[in-house]
Write a protein that holds these residues in place. Sequence first.
Motif, mmCIF file in Angstrom:
data_model
loop_
_atom_site.group_PDB
_atom_site.id
_atom_site.type_symbol
_atom_site.label_atom_id
_atom_site.label_comp_id
_atom_site.label_asym_id
_atom_site.label_seq_id
_atom_site.Cartn_x
_atom_site.Cartn_y
_atom_site.Cartn_z
ATOM 1 N N THR A 165 -16.414 -44.543 28.030
ATOM 2 C CA THR A 165 -15.727 -45.752 28.661
ATOM 3 C C THR A 165 -14.638 -45.581 29.512
ATOM 4 O OG1 THR A 165 -16.817 -46.985 26.620
ATOM 5 C CG2 THR A 165 -15.212 -47.989 28.072
ATOM 6 N N GLY A 166 -13.730 -44.993 29.148
ATOM 7 C CA GLY A 166 -12.664 -44.851 29.940
ATOM 8 C C GLY A 166 -12.901 -44.143 31.316
ATOM 9 N N VAL A 167 -13.777 -43.147 31.302
ATOM 10 C CA VAL A 167 -14.224 -42.382 32.497
ATOM 11 C C VAL A 167 -14.859 -43.711 33.403
ATOM 12 C CG1 VAL A 167 -15.637 -40.908 33.602
ATOM 13 C CG2 VAL A 167 -14.387 -40.122 31.539
ATOM 14 N N GLU A 168 -15.764 -44.311 32.986
ATOM 15 C CA GLU A 168 -16.358 -45.361 33.788
ATOM 16 C C GLU A 168 -15.394 -46.553 34.210
ATOM 17 O OE1 GLU A 168 -19.346 -46.608 30.899
ATOM 18 O OE2 GLU A 168 -20.288 -44.773 30.836
ATOM 19 N N LEU A 169 -14.401 -46.778 33.443
ATOM 20 C CA LEU A 169 -13.222 -47.872 33.881
ATOM 21 C C LEU A 169 -12.334 -46.925 35.187
ATOM 22 C CD1 LEU A 169 -11.923 -49.029 30.769
ATOM 23 C CD2 LEU A 169 -13.233 -50.412 32.494
ATOM 24 N N ALA A 170 -12.322 -45.960 35.136
ATOM 25 C CA ALA A 170 -11.359 -45.047 36.034
ATOM 26 C C ALA A 170 -12.264 -44.954 37.259
ATOM 27 C CB ALA A 170 -11.008 -43.587 35.591
ATOM 28 N N SER A 171 -13.714 -44.827 37.249
ATOM 29 C CA SER A 171 -14.505 -44.808 38.371
ATOM 30 C C SER A 171 -14.211 -45.997 39.070
ATOM 31 C CB SER A 171 -15.859 -44.170 37.965
ATOM 32 O OG SER A 171 -16.996 -44.390 38.967
ATOM 33 N N PHE A 173 -12.374 -48.871 38.502
ATOM 34 C CA PHE A 173 -11.280 -49.724 38.965
ATOM 35 C C PHE A 173 -10.072 -48.714 39.201
ATOM 36 C CE2 PHE A 173 -13.464 -52.514 35.766
ATOM 37 C CZ PHE A 173 -14.127 -53.428 36.727
ATOM 38 N N GLY A 174 -10.317 -47.479 39.115
ATOM 39 C CA GLY A 174 -9.258 -46.641 39.382
ATOM 40 C C GLY A 174 -8.108 -46.561 38.369
ATOM 41 N N ILE A 175 -8.500 -47.044 37.030
ATOM 42 C CA ILE A 175 -7.473 -46.893 35.926
ATOM 43 C C ILE A 175 -7.877 -45.859 35.074
ATOM 44 C CG2 ILE A 175 -6.701 -48.516 34.091
ATOM 45 C CD1 ILE A 175 -8.374 -50.502 35.706
ATOM 46 N N TYR A 176 -6.701 -45.078 34.810
ATOM 47 C CA TYR A 176 -6.654 -43.992 33.900
ATOM 48 C C TYR A 176 -5.718 -44.127 32.647
ATOM 49 C CZ TYR A 176 -8.746 -41.785 38.123
ATOM 50 O OH TYR A 176 -9.612 -41.626 39.373
ATOM 51 N N ASN A 177 -6.327 -43.431 31.728
ATOM 52 C CA ASN A 177 -5.582 -43.577 30.366
ATOM 53 C C ASN A 177 -5.247 -42.227 29.521
ATOM 54 O OD1 ASN A 177 -5.556 -43.953 27.134
ATOM 55 N ND2 ASN A 177 -5.030 -46.148 27.907
ATOM 56 N N SER A 178 -4.035 -42.104 29.389
ATOM 57 C CA SER A 178 -3.789 -40.826 28.974
ATOM 58 C C SER A 178 -4.486 -40.449 27.513
ATOM 59 C CB SER A 178 -2.068 -40.719 28.503
ATOM 60 O OG SER A 178 -1.883 -41.584 27.768
ATOM 61 N N ARG A 179 -4.959 -41.320 26.832
ATOM 62 C CA ARG A 179 -5.547 -41.313 25.266
ATOM 63 C C ARG A 179 -6.720 -39.992 25.627
ATOM 64 N NH1 ARG A 179 -6.427 -46.991 22.722
ATOM 65 N NH2 ARG A 179 -8.222 -46.036 21.994
ATOM 66 N N CYS A 180 -7.376 -40.331 26.531
ATOM 67 C CA CYS A 180 -8.634 -39.359 26.831
ATOM 68 C C CYS A 180 -8.317 -38.312 27.679
ATOM 69 C CB CYS A 180 -9.858 -40.164 27.219
ATOM 70 S SG CYS A 180 -10.343 -41.185 25.802
ATOM 71 N N LEU A 189 -16.513 -36.018 30.832
ATOM 72 C CA LEU A 189 -16.080 -35.474 29.220
ATOM 73 C C LEU A 189 -16.560 -34.008 29.399
ATOM 74 C CD1 LEU A 189 -17.472 -38.689 27.457
ATOM 75 C CD2 LEU A 189 -14.916 -37.870 27.561
ATOM 76 N N ILE A 190 -15.211 -33.386 28.400
ATOM 77 C CA ILE A 190 -15.900 -32.017 27.994
ATOM 78 C C ILE A 190 -16.787 -31.988 27.090
ATOM 79 C CG2 ILE A 190 -13.575 -31.280 28.721
ATOM 80 C CD1 ILE A 190 -12.653 -31.346 26.000
ATOM 81 N N SER A 191 -17.446 -30.885 26.561
ATOM 82 C CA SER A 191 -18.485 -30.884 25.558
ATOM 83 C C SER A 191 -18.027 -31.333 24.171
ATOM 84 C CB SER A 191 -18.779 -29.499 25.199
ATOM 85 O OG SER A 191 -17.757 -28.711 24.597
ATOM 86 N N LYS A 192 -19.085 -31.960 23.526
ATOM 87 C CA LYS A 192 -18.984 -32.581 22.162
ATOM 88 C C LYS A 192 -18.407 -31.622 21.185
ATOM 89 C CE LYS A 192 -21.617 -34.967 18.407
ATOM 90 N NZ LYS A 192 -23.040 -35.261 18.170
#
Length: 211
Positions: A165-171, A173-180, A189-192
């Motif tokens: 979800t964070g990746v999609e928000l960044a894509s 709205f250009g919003i990045y979060n340090s949590r991920c 995303l890196i591998s599971k």
Amino acid sequence: MERDRTWIIVIGLGVLLSGSHLASDERKNTDGSPMTLETALSVLKETPTGDRLLSKLREHLGLQEEGELAEVFQWGEVSRTNAVLTRHFNPLTGKETRERRITIYVRKNQSLLNQVLDIAHELTHAISRPAWDPYDPELTAGKYILATLESVGGEVNALIGECQTGVELASRFGIYNSRCQRYVQKGRLISKEQVKQDFYRVGQWRETLRE
């Protein structure tokens, strides 16, 4: 909720969904009104992962009306999913039925972005059937840990859903979060398996857990 969603889409080119507002700790809308859970749900719905998770929750709980969805969510001190499993036994027929009621609590005192990510995380827990039975006499600590982390609705998949979800928000709205940040490389995303390994990095508690 549909009205809120439409309003957010319209404002999307303005301040509300700008990186500065979505990621800030200001918990008010641009018109000065208090931020609501419907606001966070509407933002989440604008991501493919969030929309899929919300649709599965409606299906899982048998919700017919859009407005019923918001009733599942409440503000809380921390974000968590509360599932109550109740057994009903009919002595006349000898049959047992089980009822599972879900409430998703969302931590209020954080940015809208973190609220959206928290909801995505908790939805993964909420839409999955319990991986362990609290009434199972053979349930061990080891089985509980394995199910809690690696089951379909476990912490590994919940973190993956949150970060996707964070990746999609960044894509969008250009919003990045340090949590991920640790789990996202070059916008993906890196591998599971790498996510799973982090949950087993228990450090000084390793020998205690093995015992």
